[in-house]
Design a protein around this motif. Structure first.
Motif, PDB file in Angstrom:
ATOM      1  N   LYS A   5       0.835  -1.199   0.000  1.00 45.03           N
ATOM      2  CA  LYS A   5       0.000   0.000   0.000  1.00 45.03           C
ATOM      3  C   LYS A   5       0.877   1.260   0.000  1.00 45.03           C
ATOM      4  O   LYS A   5       0.588   2.224  -0.704  1.00 45.03           O
ATOM      5  N   GLY A  26      -3.845  -1.338  -6.974  1.00 40.59           N
ATOM      6  CA  GLY A  26      -3.516  -2.472  -6.117  1.00 40.59           C
ATOM      7  C   GLY A  26      -4.400  -3.673  -6.400  1.00 40.59           C
ATOM      8  O   GLY A  26      -3.924  -4.813  -6.472  1.00 40.59           O
ATOM      9  N   HIS A  36      -7.451  -2.862   0.443  1.00 40.67           N
ATOM     10  CA  HIS A  36      -7.153  -1.711  -0.410  1.00 40.67           C
ATOM     11  C   HIS A  36      -8.152  -0.583  -0.174  1.00 40.67           C
ATOM     12  O   HIS A  36      -7.808   0.591  -0.317  1.00 40.67           O
ATOM     13  N   TYR A  96      -7.034   1.000   3.469  1.00 46.60           N
ATOM     14  CA  TYR A  96      -5.835   1.828   3.497  1.00 46.60           C
ATOM     15  C   TYR A  96      -5.942   3.066   2.623  1.00 46.60           C
ATOM     16  O   TYR A  96      -5.144   3.992   2.759  1.00 46.60           O
ATOM     17  N   ASN A  97      -6.937   3.112   1.765  1.00 47.19           N
ATOM     18  CA  ASN A  97      -7.148   4.308   0.950  1.00 47.19           C
ATOM     19  C   ASN A  97      -8.356   5.113   1.413  1.00 47.19           C
ATOM     20  O   ASN A  97      -8.809   6.024   0.710  1.00 47.19           O
TER      21      ASN A  97
END
Length: 376
Positions: A82, A362, A318, A321-322
């Protein structure tokens, strides 16, 4: 006996060391990202990670710890990826998504197709979204509608994808994968089913009821009060109304909208027979163009994952973490792969957003057959 506070103090010290080592490892990952920016190498190297996991497992002293170490390092490496994706994005290395942002899709020359016939809920959704003065036609099946836009006979198709009470329309999900068509918009329509019969019919005379499978399901509570009625599925609620009109049989009834009753000259025998007063159906607007409105706020994707422990979790990370809000997940079985599934996910965002690009990059690297179904 050891003092509990002393043990906790020792654990705190170990935790501080773990955090320091974690941050040191992340600094090293920055160097890896810089190297990959310069060389064009991919972030995700599955073979390298499998070798690494096996090596750290062997450092543990028992099976319990080996399993724990494996989980720990899977997470550490996921977070390392990440970070690398973020650094690549910060450097402008995000890759181009094959979708074009547009200001509007409204065009007086546009042709719209909906499944069913005059009086269908799909027609109501179409007119609510596009307006009354439009060039439209209807087809018999969902597949016919998808083929119409793929072949250029229509610019947009209006299809039901989910009902708040009965759930998803599985066939439409499958068709979104099969065809190179994309979601450009959505329209939610409140569903109020009525029981319709030919003029002069009485509810006591009914023996057979026709409707779409979802409409029958949505009216289960009412239908259970008439267990002697034969229920027959048909491709659309409006088609059911049309059939009852054409056959002119007082023992037959259709479950459809009151609008369909007025359109076909049928009599409303019972109103609001669906079991939920909040029952609504979500329709999607589909096109064969890779476009999205600049103010779009929702993205739909689908992908497959390896059939192994933790694979779906790694994909979902994903979004975490975003800082992307995932608001729906569905699964459909993969043909010829027993007990393996394709996952469909809706999440908040716009394809022009950096965080969205980062997450999709990702996912594309790590998932199987990831497809962007649309931004709307």
């Amino acid at each position: 006996m050891l003092d509990l506070q002393e043990i906790r103090n020792e654990i705190d010290q170990v935790d501080r060391e773990i955090v320091a080592l974690y941050e040191k490892r992340m600094e090293m990952c920055k160097n890896v990202a810089e190297y990959k920016i310069q060389t064009g190498k991919k972030v995700f190297d599955n073979e390298r990670e499998l070798i690494k996991i096996q090596k750290v497992r062997e450092l543990a002293n028992n099976d319990f710890n080996r399993h724990g170490v494996e989980e720990l390092f899977e997470q550490i490496m996921a977070m390392s990826r990440k970070l690398q994706y973020k650094l690549l994005a910060d450097q402008g290395v995000t890759g181009k998504l094959p979708f074009i942002a547009v200001d509007s899709i409204q065009d007086e020359k546009s042709r719209i197709v909906f499944q069913g016939t005059e009086g269908a809920y799909s027609q109501q959704a179409m007119k609510t979204y596009f307006g009354e003065d439009i060039n439209s036609f209807h087809v018999e099946t969902f597949r016919d509608a998808m083929e119409a836009i793929e072949e250029g006979a229509a610019d947009f198709a209006v299809l039901p994808i989910e009902n708040s009470s009965a759930g998803v329309v599985c066939e439409v999900y499958d068709l979104l994968v099969e065809f190179e068509n994309y979601i450009i918009g959505e329209q939610i329509i409140k569903v109020e089913h009525s029981l319709l019969g030919v003029p002069g019919a009485k509810i006591e005379e009914i023996e057979t009821v026709y409707s779409h499978p979802q409409a029958l399901m949505q009216s289960t509570k009412f239908l259970n009060q008439h267990r002697n009625w034969k229920q027959i599925s048909i491709q659309n609620t409006a088609v059911a109304a049309q059939k009852v009109l054409q056959e002119g049989d007082k023992t037959q009834a259709a479950i459809a909208s009151s609008y369909a009753a007025s359109l076909y000259g049928l009599e409303v025998l019972e109103e609001k027979i669906n079991f939920s007063s909040n029952n609504s159906t979500r329709f999607i607007i589909v096109t064969n163009q890779k476009i999205f409105l600049k103010n779009a706020k929702k993205i739909s994707i689908c992908f497959e994952v390896p059939h192994e422990s933790g694979s779906l979790y790694h994909m979902l990370s994903h979004f975490i973490y975003n800082n992307l809000n995932m608001n729906k997940i569905e699964s459909r079985p993969l043909a010829d792969h027993n007990w393996e599934y394709r996952f469909f996910i809706d999440f908040d965002g716009n394809l022009a957003d950096g965080a969205v690009k980062n997450a999709l990059r990702g996912l594309r690297d790590e998932a199987r057959n990831m497809k962007i179904l649309g931004n709307y």
